[in-house]
Design an enzyme around this catalytic site. Structure first.
Site, PDB file in Angstrom:
ATOM      1  N   GLY A   1      88.154  18.027 -21.195  1.00 38.25           N
ATOM      2  CA  GLY A   1      87.333  18.074 -19.993  1.00 38.25           C
ATOM      3  C   GLY A   1      87.559  16.909 -19.051  1.00 38.25           C
ATOM      4  O   GLY A   1      87.902  17.088 -17.879  1.00 38.25           O
ATOM      5  N   GLY A   2      87.397  15.676 -19.547  1.00 41.15           N
ATOM      6  CA  GLY A   2      87.593  14.512 -18.699  1.00 41.15           C
ATOM      7  C   GLY A   2      89.030  14.371 -18.231  1.00 41.15           C
ATOM      8  O   GLY A   2      89.285  14.048 -17.057  1.00 41.15           O
ATOM      9  N   SER A   3      89.988  14.624 -19.117  1.00 40.50           N
ATOM     10  CA  SER A   3      91.403  14.545 -18.747  1.00 40.50           C
ATOM     11  C   SER A   3      91.758  15.609 -17.723  1.00 40.50           C
ATOM     12  O   SER A   3      92.500  15.357 -16.769  1.00 40.50           O
ATOM     13  CB  SER A   3      92.278  14.704 -19.993  1.00 40.50           C
ATOM     14  OG  SER A   3      92.071  13.651 -20.903  1.00 40.50           O
ATOM     15  N   ALA A   4      91.224  16.825 -17.915  1.00 44.00           N
ATOM     16  CA  ALA A   4      91.490  17.907 -16.967  1.00 44.00           C
ATOM     17  C   ALA A   4      90.876  17.604 -15.607  1.00 44.00           C
ATOM     18  O   ALA A   4      91.470  17.894 -14.558  1.00 44.00           O
ATOM     19  CB  ALA A   4      90.946  19.222 -17.509  1.00 44.00           C
TER      20      ALA A   4
ATOM     21  N   LYS B   1      91.614  22.773 -21.797  1.00 45.74           N
ATOM     22  CA  LYS B   1      92.824  22.565 -22.597  1.00 45.74           C
ATOM     23  C   LYS B   1      92.575  22.968 -24.040  1.00 45.74           C
ATOM     24  O   LYS B   1      91.528  22.664 -24.600  1.00 45.74           O
ATOM     25  CB  LYS B   1      93.228  21.082 -22.510  1.00 45.74           C
ATOM     26  CG  LYS B   1      94.409  20.651 -23.371  1.00 45.74           C
ATOM     27  CD  LYS B   1      94.039  20.113 -24.745  1.00 45.74           C
ATOM     28  CE  LYS B   1      93.020  19.021 -24.790  1.00 45.74           C
ATOM     29  NZ  LYS B   1      92.719  18.597 -26.231  1.00 45.74           N
TER      30      LYS B   1
ATOM     31  N   ASP C   1      96.204  12.711 -22.773  1.00 45.57           N
ATOM     32  CA  ASP C   1      96.156  14.138 -22.433  1.00 45.57           C
ATOM     33  C   ASP C   1      96.310  14.412 -20.945  1.00 45.57           C
ATOM     34  O   ASP C   1      96.535  15.562 -20.544  1.00 45.57           O
ATOM     35  CB  ASP C   1      94.835  14.760 -22.899  1.00 45.57           C
ATOM     36  CG  ASP C   1      94.818  15.068 -24.385  1.00 45.57           C
ATOM     37  OD1 ASP C   1      95.872  14.933 -25.040  1.00 45.57           O
ATOM     38  OD2 ASP C   1      93.747  15.438 -24.895  1.00 45.57           O
TER      39      ASP C   1
END
Length: 273
Positions: free
Chosen positions: A108-111, A16, A141
């Site tokens: 990264g973690g949200s994706a 993102k 996010d």
């Protein structure tokens, strides 16, 4: 002849980018009021899933050692939340290939959590509406990452509207100095000044850039380096940092910059969705 039954599912977790990020103040619930334009890359982490009786998560890849694969991991939390919301009595054996730096401002973690919601919605054969209910419970996010399309975010960044930013297919280079930067620490250092609304992302700003730069000064070096690269048309820090990015006029210019990137910095040459 019988049709083969799919037993392993796969889902990309696109990196993102915040093309612009304006912090306008505080919401009644204490979260920060944001105006941002989200964009997503064609590359990122990768998640696989196989049917199983219980939920499990295995993490591989260059940044695996920096993550916990237990119940606190956002992928695990997304899977457990979706199973509870949809009342699914099955599990999944999940494997995350962690290619993006941790705590780096590119979701990264949200994706990864959003990828888990998409993957398990398909694997379990449930209504995608359940994923939309769970996503905002995991982080501001995650709804945007669940969508993974260029959009404007307001509220805490989770009130979304699709936009055409004119950047689909653009060549982009992401660069991170390999310094993790906690989102909460950067927001806590924001001075509280409202710099005005987000009208156009190119003339906008990232209000978290200054507080992030104070905590990780090398961000300034990364941005200066990106701006100097031939063919670079636009450069900015993403999210709360420390990842910065530049849009390039051509893929050749992006590849040349990627080849010249200092060895001590992580980089990803990709395109925007």
């Amino acid at each position: 002849m019988k049709k083969a039954v799919l037993t392993r599912w796969s889902e990309i977790a696109p990196a993102k980018l915040n093309l612009a990020l304006h912090v306008r103040g505080k919401l009644p619930d204490g979260r920060h009021a944001l105006e941002t334009i989200f964009a997503f890359c064609t590359d990122g982490d990768r998640l696989w899933g196989e049917p199983a009786d219980e939920l499990s998560l295995t993490i591989t890849g260059p940044f695996a050692a920096m993550l916990d694969d237990g119940g606190l991991n956002l992928v695990h939390r997304a899977a457990a939340g979706l199973a509870a919301e949809a009342r699914v009595g099955r599990g999944a054996a999940l494997t995350l290939d962690k290619r993006l730096p941790v705590a780096s401002g590119i979701g990264g973690g949200s994706a990864d959590a959003a990828a888990a919601l998409r993957l398990l919605t398909s694997m379990w054969g449930i209504d995608p509406a359940f994923a939309s209910v769970v996503a905002p419970q995991l982080g501001s996010d995650v709804p945007a990452c669940l969508l993974s399309m260029t959009c404007r975010g307001e509220g805490a960044g989770d009130e979304l509207a699709l936009v055409d930013a004119g950047i689909s297919g653009a060549a982009v280079l992401l660069v991170n100095p390999r310094v993790p930067l906690a989102t909460g620490d950067v927001f806590a250092a924001w001075k509280g000044n409202d710099g005005g609304p987000l009208i156009d992302w190119r003339t906008g700003r990232n209000d978290l850039e200054k507080p992030a730069h104070k905590q990780v000064p090398v961000i300034g070096r990364v941005l200066d380096w990106l701006k100097r690269q031939p063919g670079a048309e636009f450069a900015r820090m993403s999210g709360s940092g420390a990842t910065c990015f530049a849009l390039f006029a051509t893929e050749d210019a992006r590849e040349a910059a990627a080849s010249a990137c200092p060895a001590e910095w992580w980089h990803l040459a990709t395109t925007l969705r």
